[in-house]
Scaffold this motif. Structure first.
Motif, PDB file in Angstrom:
ATOM      1  N   TYR A 162       3.536   6.443  -6.893  1.00 13.16           N
ATOM      2  CA  TYR A 162       2.652   7.269  -7.723  1.00 13.16           C
ATOM      3  C   TYR A 162       2.866   8.756  -7.438  1.00 13.16           C
ATOM      4  O   TYR A 162       3.036   9.566  -8.362  1.00 13.16           O
ATOM      5  CB  TYR A 162       1.180   6.913  -7.485  1.00 13.16           C
ATOM      6  N   LEU A 178       3.324   1.678  -3.199  1.00 15.40           N
ATOM      7  CA  LEU A 178       2.612   2.087  -4.412  1.00 15.40           C
ATOM      8  C   LEU A 178       2.184   3.549  -4.339  1.00 15.40           C
ATOM      9  O   LEU A 178       2.288   4.294  -5.326  1.00 15.40           O
ATOM     10  CB  LEU A 178       1.394   1.188  -4.637  1.00 15.40           C
ATOM     11  N   LEU A 179       1.699   3.972  -3.166  1.00 12.04           N
ATOM     12  CA  LEU A 179       1.318   5.380  -3.011  1.00 12.04           C
ATOM     13  C   LEU A 179       2.530   6.295  -3.176  1.00 12.04           C
ATOM     14  O   LEU A 179       2.472   7.317  -3.873  1.00 12.04           O
ATOM     15  CB  LEU A 179       0.687   5.613  -1.637  1.00 12.04           C
ATOM     16  N   PRO A 194      -4.730  -0.062  -3.367  1.00 13.49           N
ATOM     17  CA  PRO A 194      -4.213  -0.168  -4.735  1.00 13.49           C
ATOM     18  C   PRO A 194      -3.723  -1.568  -5.080  1.00 13.49           C
ATOM     19  O   PRO A 194      -3.150  -2.272  -4.250  1.00 13.49           O
ATOM     20  CB  PRO A 194      -3.056   0.834  -4.749  1.00 13.49           C
ATOM     21  N   THR A 195      -3.977  -1.968  -6.318  1.00 14.18           N
ATOM     22  CA  THR A 195      -3.522  -3.254  -6.831  1.00 14.18           C
ATOM     23  C   THR A 195      -2.223  -3.056  -7.598  1.00 14.18           C
ATOM     24  O   THR A 195      -2.145  -2.193  -8.472  1.00 14.18           O
ATOM     25  CB  THR A 195      -4.579  -3.861  -7.773  1.00 14.18           C
ATOM     26  N   PRO A 196      -1.195  -3.825  -7.296  1.00 14.80           N
ATOM     27  CA  PRO A 196       0.081  -3.654  -8.001  1.00 14.80           C
ATOM     28  C   PRO A 196       0.034  -4.233  -9.406  1.00 14.80           C
ATOM     29  O   PRO A 196      -0.856  -5.012  -9.759  1.00 14.80           O
ATOM     30  CB  PRO A 196       1.061  -4.441  -7.127  1.00 14.80           C
ATOM     31  N   TYR A 242       0.839  -1.209   0.000  1.00 16.50           N
ATOM     32  CA  TYR A 242       0.000   0.000   0.000  1.00 16.50           C
ATOM     33  C   TYR A 242       0.872   1.256   0.000  1.00 16.50           C
ATOM     34  O   TYR A 242       0.697   2.171  -0.816  1.00 16.50           O
ATOM     35  CB  TYR A 242      -0.898  -0.035   1.235  1.00 16.50           C
ATOM     36  N   GLY A 290      -4.057   5.906  -6.917  1.00 15.42           N
ATOM     37  CA  GLY A 290      -3.160   7.004  -6.564  1.00 15.42           C
ATOM     38  C   GLY A 290      -3.727   8.354  -6.969  1.00 15.42           C
ATOM     39  O   GLY A 290      -3.646   9.333  -6.214  1.00 15.42           O
ATOM     40  N   ASN A 313      -6.169  -0.549  -9.931  1.00 15.46           N
ATOM     41  CA  ASN A 313      -4.750  -0.381 -10.231  1.00 15.46           C
ATOM     42  C   ASN A 313      -4.170   0.805  -9.468  1.00 15.46           C
ATOM     43  O   ASN A 313      -4.827   1.825  -9.267  1.00 15.46           O
ATOM     44  CB  ASN A 313      -4.558  -0.187 -11.732  1.00 15.46           C
ATOM     45  N   TRP A 314      -2.926   0.677  -9.082  1.00 16.59           N
ATOM     46  CA  TRP A 314      -2.301   1.663  -8.198  1.00 16.59           C
ATOM     47  C   TRP A 314      -2.270   3.068  -8.791  1.00 16.59           C
ATOM     48  O   TRP A 314      -2.357   4.053  -8.048  1.00 16.59           O
ATOM     49  CB  TRP A 314      -0.899   1.209  -7.817  1.00 16.59           C
TER      50      TRP A 314
END
Length: 390
Positions: A24, A20-21, A191-193, A17, A379, A374-375
Motif C-alpha cells: 500500500y 500488505l503495508l 489488514p485483510t488481503p 501484515y 493502509g 481491507n488492506w
C-alpha cells in the motif's frame, strides 16, 4: 515520506501484515525500507519497488527463559544500532516496528543513551503479555514488569505511538501503563488481503481432493498447544452430525502423527483430513474456499487471528473462544459463534449447532467486516498515523 518497517518474524500473520503495508505505502508513492532478518522465500510476496535490508539475527538458545530473554534483549539492543544506521542511510522519516512486543526494553535502553538518534516510532503490539496478572514464573513477571516500565517511559516521548489490534488490548494497556492514553495508542485492525483466486467451493474441494458433500471445518495455522488443535479433535468426537475436519499448517507441539491418532479415534460420522506441513501460497485460498466454517479452538486469551481474517475474505463462518481478543472480534462484528474457552463440551455443542443450521447463517456481516479491514483501508489509516507522528 521515507518509511521504515522492521520485523524479524516470517510467520504467516507477520508476512501478510508487512507485505500488505509495504504494498500500500509503495503504491501511494512513499519510499519504503523493509528491515528484516533474512531473505526468506516469502519475500516474493513483497513489492519489488521497496528497499529490503537484511540484518543477521543472532541465534538464541530458548531452553531457559531467564537466560534466553536476557540474551535476546541484549542482542536486540545491538540490532537497534544497526537499524539506526539504515535509518540514517535512507533518511527514514518514520520507523514502524510492526512486531513491537519484544522491542520496548532495547529501545528504552538505546534512547536513554542516544535520546535523539531515531526517527519517530510506531510500534504494533500483537499480544500484550506484559499486562497479564498471572505470569508463568518469577522470571516472566520480572520481564513483563520491566517491559511495562519501558513502554511507560517510551510513551512519555511525543514521538512514539503504539498500535493495537483490538479494543480489549488497548484497554488493558491503558490500565497497566500510566502514560498510555488515547493520544498515544490507537486500535487499528490487521489488514485483510484480497483473494488470490476466486475459487468456487466445488472447485476448491476438487483441488484439495476432499468431499464437497460434507460440511467442512477448517483448522488452519501452526499446530501449537495454545491454538488448541487437540481440543478440536476431542470436541468433534461428540458431534452428532456428519462432517469433515481439515488440519492444514505446520507442525509445532502437535505433529502429523498426533493428527493421525486423532483420526483413528474419531467416530464414523467424522472424517479428519491431515494436511499438516507447509501450505504453498498458491494453495492457501483453496482451503478457505472449501471451508464452511473456520474453527479457532484457541486456549489463549490474547492476540488476534490470521485465519479469522482470511476466512472472512471468503465469507466463511467463524467459531472462536469467548473471553478472548478473538472472541471480542467475532462477537462485536457478528462473524459467527462463541464457545467457552478450553471447553471441549462447549466447542462440540457449537459445532453441532453450526452443522444443523449451516445454510441459515447470513454472511453479510462477515463480508462487511472483511471490507472494513481491507488492506487498502487499513493502509490509509496507518499512513494517516505516520503523517501525524512526523
Amino acid at each position: 515520506m521515507n518509511i521504515g518497517l522492521v520485523d524479524f518474524n516470517w510467520s504467516g500473520h507477520h508476512t501478510v501484515y508487512n507485505s500488505l503495508l509495504c504494498t500500500y505505502l509503495s503504491d501511494v508513492g512513499h519510499d519504503v525500507t523493509y528491515i528484516t532478518a533474512d531473505k526468506h522465500e516469502k519475500i516474493k510476496q513483497f513489492p519489488e519497488s521497496i528497499d529490503i535490508n537484511k540484518i543477521s539475527q543472532p541465534t538464541i538458545a530458548m531452553d531457559n527463559f531467564k537466560v534466553s530473554m536476557i540474551e535476546s534483549q541484549y542482542k536486540k539492543y545491538n540490532l537497534v544500532g544497526e537499524i539506526k544506521g539504515i535509518c540514517d542511510k535512507n533518511q527514514i522519516d518514520i520507523l514502524h516496528y510492526t512486531y513491537f512486543d519484544y522491542w520496548p526494553l532495547p529501545l528504552f535502553a538505546f534512547l536513554r543513551i542516544h535520546p535523539h538518534d531515531l526517527p519517530p516510532i510506531a510500534g504494533t503490539i500483537h499480544r500484550d503479555r506484559f499486562t497479564t496478572s498471572t505470569p508463568q514464573s518469577i522470571a516472566h513477571r520480572v520481564f513483563y514488569s520491566l517491559t511495562q516500565m519501558a513502554i511507560d517511559s517510551l510513551l512519555s516521548r511525543d514521538s512514539i505511538h503504539i498500535v493495537s489490534h483490538s479494543g480489549n488490548m488497548e484497554r488493558r494497556i491503558t490500565q497497566s501503563v500510566a502514560s498510555a492514553t488515547e493520544e498515544n495508542i490507537t486500535t487499528l485492525p490487521a489488514p485483510t488481503p484480497d483473494k488470490d483466486h476466486d475459487i468456487p467451493r466445488s472447485e476448491a474441494h476438487s483441488i484439495l481432493g476432499t468431499n464437497e458433500d460434507l460440511p467442512t471445518i477448517l483448522f488452519f495455522g501452526n499446530h501449537s498447544y495454545e491454538k488448541g488443535p487437540d481440543l478440536l479433535a476431542k470436541s468433534v468426537r461428540e458431534v452428532t452430525h456428519p462432517l469433515q475436519v481439515i488440519y492444514a499448517g505446520p507442525e509445532q507441539e502437535f505433529k502429523s502423527e498426533d493428527i493421525d491418532s486423532w483420526k483413528q479415534k474419531s467416530p464414523a460420522n467424522v472424517k479428519i483430513i491431515n494436511r499438516s506441513g507447509y501450505v504453498p501460497d498458491d494453495k492457501v485460498d483453496a482451503y478457505f474456499a472449501a471451508a464452511d466454517c473456520v474453527v479457532l479452538p484457541y486456549r489463549r486469551e490474547r492476540g488476534i487471528s490470521g485465519p479469522l481474517r482470511r476466512g472472512c475474505v471468503f465469507d466463511t463462518h467463524i467459531i472462536g473462544p469467548e473471553a478472548s481478543d478473538v472472541g471480542e472480534i467475532i462477537r462485536s462484528n457478528s462473524l459467527g459463534q462463541l464457545f467457552q474457552r478450553n471447553s471441549v463440551e462447549s466447542l462440540s455443542e457449537q459445532i453441532d449447532v453450526f452443522c444443523e443450521n449451516i445454510n441459515r447463517y447470513p454472511r453479510s456481516e462477515v463480508r462487511k467486516y472483511s471490507k472494513e479491514q481491507n488492506w487498502k483501508t487499513v493502509g490509509k489509516q496507518i499512513e494517516t498515523l505516520y503523517t501525524e507522528l512526523v
